[in-house]
Enzyme design. Structure first.
Site, PDB file in Angstrom:
ATOM      1  N   THR A  18      37.659  11.835  -5.323  1.00  0.00           N
ATOM      2  CA  THR A  18      38.636  11.076  -4.420  1.00  0.00           C
ATOM      3  C   THR A  18      37.775  11.390  -2.599  1.00  0.00           C
ATOM      4  O   THR A  18      37.941  10.311  -1.631  1.00  0.00           O
ATOM      5  CB  THR A  18      39.971  10.441  -4.115  1.00  0.00           C
ATOM      6  OG1 THR A  18      40.662  12.059  -4.191  1.00  0.00           O
ATOM      7  CG2 THR A  18      40.070  10.614  -6.026  1.00  0.00           C
ATOM      8  N   ASN A  19      37.713  12.898  -2.802  1.00  0.00           N
ATOM      9  CA  ASN A  19      37.862  13.079  -0.996  1.00  0.00           C
ATOM     10  C   ASN A  19      36.101  12.066  -0.416  1.00  0.00           C
ATOM     11  O   ASN A  19      36.171  11.788   0.437  1.00  0.00           O
ATOM     12  CB  ASN A  19      37.353  13.762  -1.121  1.00  0.00           C
ATOM     13  CG  ASN A  19      39.260  14.727  -0.599  1.00  0.00           C
ATOM     14  OD1 ASN A  19      38.913  14.812   0.458  1.00  0.00           O
ATOM     15  ND2 ASN A  19      39.087  15.695  -1.850  1.00  0.00           N
ATOM     16  N   ARG A  69      23.684  33.463 -11.132  1.00  0.00           N
ATOM     17  CA  ARG A  69      24.591  31.990 -10.161  1.00  0.00           C
ATOM     18  C   ARG A  69      23.534  32.066  -8.823  1.00  0.00           C
ATOM     19  O   ARG A  69      23.606  31.147  -8.277  1.00  0.00           O
ATOM     20  CB  ARG A  69      25.959  33.076  -9.681  1.00  0.00           C
ATOM     21  CG  ARG A  69      26.880  32.586  -9.563  1.00  0.00           C
ATOM     22  CD  ARG A  69      27.971  32.825  -8.390  1.00  0.00           C
ATOM     23  NE  ARG A  69      28.718  33.497  -9.125  1.00  0.00           N
ATOM     24  CZ  ARG A  69      30.292  32.467 -10.189  1.00  0.00           C
ATOM     25  NH1 ARG A  69      30.282  30.691  -8.932  1.00  0.00           N
ATOM     26  NH2 ARG A  69      30.720  31.976 -10.891  1.00  0.00           N
ATOM     27  N   ARG A  95      32.849  25.127  -7.649  1.00  0.00           N
ATOM     28  CA  ARG A  95      32.133  26.556  -7.283  1.00  0.00           C
ATOM     29  C   ARG A  95      32.300  28.260  -6.820  1.00  0.00           C
ATOM     30  O   ARG A  95      32.422  27.539  -5.686  1.00  0.00           O
ATOM     31  CB  ARG A  95      30.079  26.333  -7.110  1.00  0.00           C
ATOM     32  CG  ARG A  95      29.934  25.374  -8.921  1.00  0.00           C
ATOM     33  CD  ARG A  95      29.084  25.456 -10.033  1.00  0.00           C
ATOM     34  NE  ARG A  95      28.302  26.629  -9.269  1.00  0.00           N
ATOM     35  CZ  ARG A  95      27.738  27.830 -10.600  1.00  0.00           C
ATOM     36  NH1 ARG A  95      28.541  27.578 -11.911  1.00  0.00           N
ATOM     37  NH2 ARG A  95      27.107  28.641 -10.176  1.00  0.00           N
ATOM     38  N   ILE A  96      32.238  29.383  -7.043  1.00  0.00           N
ATOM     39  CA  ILE A  96      32.094  30.598  -6.074  1.00  0.00           C
ATOM     40  C   ILE A  96      30.703  30.048  -5.442  1.00  0.00           C
ATOM     41  O   ILE A  96      29.521  30.629  -6.908  1.00  0.00           O
ATOM     42  CB  ILE A  96      32.225  31.663  -6.015  1.00  0.00           C
ATOM     43  CG1 ILE A  96      33.752  31.451  -6.661  1.00  0.00           C
ATOM     44  CG2 ILE A  96      32.008  32.989  -6.195  1.00  0.00           C
ATOM     45  CD1 ILE A  96      34.554  32.679  -7.528  1.00  0.00           C
ATOM     46  N   LEU A  97      30.423  30.125  -4.338  1.00  0.00           N
ATOM     47  CA  LEU A  97      29.248  30.558  -3.803  1.00  0.00           C
ATOM     48  C   LEU A  97      28.531  31.492  -3.830  1.00  0.00           C
ATOM     49  O   LEU A  97      29.134  32.326  -2.933  1.00  0.00           O
ATOM     50  CB  LEU A  97      28.746  29.724  -2.301  1.00  0.00           C
ATOM     51  CG  LEU A  97      29.079  27.973  -2.365  1.00  0.00           C
ATOM     52  CD1 LEU A  97      29.597  27.370  -1.266  1.00  0.00           C
ATOM     53  CD2 LEU A  97      28.840  27.022  -3.568  1.00  0.00           C
ATOM     54  N   ASN A 111      33.745  22.233   4.081  1.00  0.00           N
ATOM     55  CA  ASN A 111      34.799  22.747   2.396  1.00  0.00           C
ATOM     56  C   ASN A 111      35.894  21.925   2.828  1.00  0.00           C
ATOM     57  O   ASN A 111      36.773  22.135   4.020  1.00  0.00           O
ATOM     58  CB  ASN A 111      34.907  23.909   1.956  1.00  0.00           C
ATOM     59  CG  ASN A 111      35.636  23.945   0.637  1.00  0.00           C
ATOM     60  OD1 ASN A 111      35.383  23.142  -0.034  1.00  0.00           O
ATOM     61  ND2 ASN A 111      36.585  24.914   0.456  1.00  0.00           N
ATOM     62  N   SER A 140      43.462  21.626   4.438  1.00  0.00           N
ATOM     63  CA  SER A 140      42.879  22.600   5.074  1.00  0.00           C
ATOM     64  C   SER A 140      41.644  22.109   5.019  1.00  0.00           C
ATOM     65  O   SER A 140      40.272  22.398   3.782  1.00  0.00           O
ATOM     66  CB  SER A 140      43.334  24.487   5.144  1.00  0.00           C
ATOM     67  OG  SER A 140      44.041  24.065   5.043  1.00  0.00           O
ATOM     68  N   GLU A 147      33.129  34.127   2.336  1.00  0.00           N
ATOM     69  CA  GLU A 147      35.067  34.364   2.135  1.00  0.00           C
ATOM     70  C   GLU A 147      35.082  34.106   1.625  1.00  0.00           C
ATOM     71  O   GLU A 147      35.399  32.574   2.234  1.00  0.00           O
ATOM     72  CB  GLU A 147      35.596  34.766   3.705  1.00  0.00           C
ATOM     73  CG  GLU A 147      36.647  35.746   2.911  1.00  0.00           C
ATOM     74  CD  GLU A 147      37.604  35.880   4.282  1.00  0.00           C
ATOM     75  OE1 GLU A 147      39.370  36.715   4.111  1.00  0.00           O
ATOM     76  OE2 GLU A 147      37.676  35.841   5.496  1.00  0.00           O
ATOM     77  N   GLU A 178      43.890  14.766   2.538  1.00  0.00           N
ATOM     78  CA  GLU A 178      42.874  15.194   2.421  1.00  0.00           C
ATOM     79  C   GLU A 178      41.843  14.186   3.063  1.00  0.00           C
ATOM     80  O   GLU A 178      41.163  14.041   3.225  1.00  0.00           O
ATOM     81  CB  GLU A 178      42.173  15.868   1.115  1.00  0.00           C
ATOM     82  CG  GLU A 178      42.655  16.811   0.764  1.00  0.00           C
ATOM     83  CD  GLU A 178      42.431  17.545  -0.416  1.00  0.00           C
ATOM     84  OE1 GLU A 178      41.438  17.709  -1.020  1.00  0.00           O
ATOM     85  OE2 GLU A 178      43.605  17.706  -1.287  1.00  0.00           O
TER      86      GLU A 178
HETATM   87  C1  GAR Z   1      40.371  18.510  -3.777  1.00  0.00           C
HETATM   88  O1  GAR Z   1      42.111  19.255  -3.529  1.00  0.00           O
HETATM   89  C2  GAR Z   1      39.906  19.737  -3.142  1.00  0.00           C
HETATM   90  O2  GAR Z   1      40.594  19.806  -1.887  1.00  0.00           O
HETATM   91  C3  GAR Z   1      40.015  20.645  -3.712  1.00  0.00           C
HETATM   92  O3  GAR Z   1      39.662  19.835  -5.222  1.00  0.00           O
HETATM   93  C4  GAR Z   1      40.504  18.433  -5.349  1.00  0.00           C
HETATM   94  C5  GAR Z   1      39.151  18.163  -5.443  1.00  0.00           C
HETATM   95  O4  GAR Z   1      39.737  16.114  -5.866  1.00  0.00           O
HETATM   96  N1  GAR Z   1      39.239  21.588  -4.174  1.00  0.00           N
HETATM   97  C6  GAR Z   1      38.637  22.553  -4.099  1.00  0.00           C
HETATM   98  O5  GAR Z   1      40.149  23.290  -4.709  1.00  0.00           O
HETATM   99  C7  GAR Z   1      37.867  23.463  -3.986  1.00  0.00           C
HETATM  100  N2  GAR Z   1      38.611  25.311  -3.765  1.00  0.00           N
HETATM  101  P1  GAR Z   1      38.368  15.055  -5.167  1.00  0.00           P
HETATM  102  O6  GAR Z   1      37.116  15.483  -6.867  1.00  0.00           O
HETATM  103  O7  GAR Z   1      39.577  13.676  -5.702  1.00  0.00           O
HETATM  104  O8  GAR Z   1      37.711  14.430  -4.050  1.00  0.00           O
END
Ligand code: GAR
Length: 222
Positions: A18-19, A69, A95-97, A111, A140, A147, A178
């Protein structure tokens, strides 16, 4: 604006996207970016369909087909760099990078995280906020550093936690925000108004950000 003046962008996803959709919709409008590719570590996710529907090239690099990884992230770098992006956006890329991957895109990778960082890094942020009795929660956007969920913050949006909320209702409320703040941060970067200095300081319009910009609904931020 011709494509020459648009910021080339690659988006990494793992799920529903969705983002990503908010960024696609922005790019169809006046967001000055060219989404050159959408890359997913998981096949058959809705985000890939969203990209295809918008005519954006899609690639799947399945982490399950790599032994570790490091080899995955190296292959991912090679794939991303085929598209020569000026900005890499993690849009629900779960994924952890590796440090090498993060360093390769230092200062040009964003991110979005569903909490008011530095609170609630990692997973299950909405449940964590409920468990802690928070009355304010949010999302955020930050530059990615080594980190996890700890890179310099750019913009945040707050939402209230309401009586009767569960993780799902709260997640939906946060997602609506978001979808506003991610295109906003991308716009600033595309307009060359935002950058990350070597000392980790974020600058917006040549001013050091002492704290992330707080997005307030109804308030026009351009
Ligand atoms: C979103 O809420 C994003 O902030 C989160 O995953 C969701 C993805 O939604 N990301 C994390 O938690 C990263 N650590 P989307 O696929 O609908 O954009």
């Amino acid at each position: 604006m011709s494509d020459n003046h648009k910021l080339p962008l690659v988006a990494l996803i793992s799920g529903g996207g969705t983002n990503l959709q908010a960024i696609i919709d922005g790019a169809v409008g006046d967001l000055p970016v060219e989404i050159r590719a959408v890359i997913s570590n998981r096949p058959d996710v809705l985000g890939l369909t969203r990209a295809e529907n918008a005519g954006i090239p899609t690639r799947v690099l399945n982490h399950k087909t790599f032994p570790d990884r490091e080899s995955y992230d190296q292959a991912l770098i090679e794939l991303i760099d085929e598209y020569q992006p000026g900005l890499v956006v993690l849009a629900g890329f779960m994924r952890i990078l590796t440090p090498g991957f993060v360093r390769h895109y230092a200062g040009r990778m964003f991110n979005i995280h569903p909490s008011l960082l530095p609170k609630f890094r990692g997973l299950h942020t909405h449940q964590q906020a409920l468990d802690e009795g928070e009355t304010l929660h949010g999302a955020s956007v930050h530059f990615v550093t080594e980190e996890l969920d700890g890179g310099p913050l750019i913009v945040q949006a707050q939402v209230p936690v309401r009586d009767g909320d569960d993780a799902g209702t709260l997640a939906n409320r946060v997602l609506q925000r978001e979808h506003l703040i991610y295109p906003l941060a991308i716009r600033w970067f595309a307009q060359q108004r935002l950058h990350l200095a070597g000392n980790g300081q974020v600058y917006l319009d040549n001013q050091p950000l002492q704290q992330p910009v707080l997005f307030t609904p109804g308030q026009e931020i351009v």
